[in-house]
Design a protein around this motif. Structure first.
Motif, mmCIF file in Angstrom:
data_model
loop_
_atom_site.group_PDB
_atom_site.id
_atom_site.type_symbol
_atom_site.label_atom_id
_atom_site.label_comp_id
_atom_site.label_asym_id
_atom_site.label_seq_id
_atom_site.Cartn_x
_atom_site.Cartn_y
_atom_site.Cartn_z
ATOM 1 N N PHE A 26 0.939 -1.217 -0.182
ATOM 2 C CA PHE A 26 0.031 -0.024 -0.050
ATOM 3 C C PHE A 26 0.975 1.308 -0.131
ATOM 4 N N THR A 27 0.257 2.349 -0.262
ATOM 5 C CA THR A 27 1.248 3.627 -0.442
ATOM 6 C C THR A 27 1.100 4.088 1.047
ATOM 7 N N VAL A 28 2.104 4.798 1.257
ATOM 8 C CA VAL A 28 2.227 5.398 2.605
ATOM 9 C C VAL A 28 1.185 6.623 3.002
ATOM 10 N N ASP A 29 0.859 7.192 1.677
ATOM 11 C CA ASP A 29 -0.159 8.209 1.923
ATOM 12 C C ASP A 29 -1.507 8.050 2.133
ATOM 13 N N HIS A 30 -1.800 6.479 2.140
ATOM 14 C CA HIS A 30 -3.126 5.969 2.116
ATOM 15 C C HIS A 30 -3.406 5.364 3.385
ATOM 16 N N ASN A 31 -2.554 5.286 4.452
ATOM 17 C CA ASN A 31 -2.788 4.751 5.623
ATOM 18 C C ASN A 31 -2.172 5.296 6.831
ATOM 19 N N ALA A 32 -2.404 5.088 7.745
ATOM 20 C CA ALA A 32 -1.856 5.591 9.157
ATOM 21 C C ALA A 32 -0.602 4.641 9.449
ATOM 22 N N ARG A 98 -4.656 -2.829 9.400
ATOM 23 C CA ARG A 98 -5.212 -3.418 8.127
ATOM 24 C C ARG A 98 -6.289 -2.508 7.422
ATOM 25 N N GLY A 99 -6.338 -2.697 6.187
ATOM 26 C CA GLY A 99 -7.367 -1.769 5.532
ATOM 27 C C GLY A 99 -6.781 -0.325 5.035
ATOM 28 N N THR A 100 -7.161 0.502 4.606
ATOM 29 C CA THR A 100 -6.744 1.694 4.215
ATOM 30 C C THR A 100 -7.452 2.904 4.945
ATOM 31 N N GLY A 101 -6.890 4.105 4.873
ATOM 32 C CA GLY A 101 -7.650 5.262 5.510
ATOM 33 C C GLY A 101 -7.591 5.358 6.619
ATOM 34 N N ALA A 102 -7.028 4.830 7.442
ATOM 35 C CA ALA A 102 -7.138 4.922 8.888
ATOM 36 C C ALA A 102 -6.494 6.295 9.654
ATOM 37 N N SER A 103 -6.946 6.743 10.716
ATOM 38 C CA SER A 103 -6.381 7.883 11.216
ATOM 39 C C SER A 103 -5.693 7.439 12.477
ATOM 40 N N CYS A 104 -4.567 8.206 12.879
ATOM 41 C CA CYS A 104 -3.813 7.887 13.835
ATOM 42 C C CYS A 104 -4.872 8.059 15.226
ATOM 43 N N THR A 105 -5.751 8.611 15.193
ATOM 44 C CA THR A 105 -6.533 9.164 16.477
ATOM 45 C C THR A 105 -7.361 7.725 16.730
ATOM 46 N N ARG A 106 -7.852 7.269 15.641
ATOM 47 C CA ARG A 106 -8.599 6.081 15.879
ATOM 48 C C ARG A 106 -7.874 4.721 16.072
ATOM 49 N N TRP A 107 -6.625 4.572 15.523
ATOM 50 C CA TRP A 107 -5.763 3.496 15.733
ATOM 51 C C TRP A 107 -4.611 3.233 16.545
ATOM 52 N N PHE A 108 -3.864 4.358 16.666
ATOM 53 C CA PHE A 108 -2.624 4.409 17.412
ATOM 54 C C PHE A 108 -2.581 3.667 18.743
ATOM 55 N N ASP A 109 -3.644 4.287 19.495
ATOM 56 C CA ASP A 109 -3.532 3.705 20.868
ATOM 57 C C ASP A 109 -4.485 2.307 20.932
#
Length: 127
Positions: A26-32, A98-109
């Motif tokens: 995947f491209t680094v621009d498309h995911n957290a 997994r998947g694309t389009g994630a935000s840091c706010t919703r995934w990182f923690d």
């Protein structure tokens, strides 16, 4: 999907290192994409995260010393670490949900071992 870290090594206190996370699938621009670390005998912890949806997040322990960035032309995320301290010694991992389009706010923690992970690179800060 594959994430491959590099750039770890031995550095003296106060020194600097640049870690790289080369991404394929995947491209680094498309995911957290997050940086994590695990010190001996301790739990894995988040360090920094970058995403197009909500920018950049740093944990308090590294604010002002570490800088995360990405280069879409080489599909790589970087972690520039300055003013390194002995308690920065750890294996450093990059990861993505997994998947694309994630935000840091919703995934990182809320990362899980089922996310995409690299193999890690060891950073040792010692004189």
């Amino acid at each position: 999907v594959q994430l491959v870290e590099s750039g770890g090594g031995l550095v003296q206190p106060g020194g600097s290192l640049r870690l790289s996370c080369a991404v394929s699938g995947f491209t680094v621009d498309h995911n957290a994409i997050g940086w994590f670390r695990q010190a001996p005998g301790k739990q894995r912890e988040g360090v920094s995260c970058i995403s197009s949806r909500d920018g950049i997040v740093y944990k308090d322990a590294v604010k002002g010393r570490f800088t995360v960035s990405r280069d879409a032309s080489v599909n790589t995320v970087f972690l520039d670490m300055n003013s390194l301290q002995s308690n920065d010694t750890a294996v450093y991992f990059c990861a993505a949900p997994r998947g694309t389009g994630a935000s840091c706010t919703r995934w990182f923690d809320w990362w899980t071992v089922s996310d995409y992970w690299g193999q890690g690179t060891l950073v040792t800060v010692s004189s």
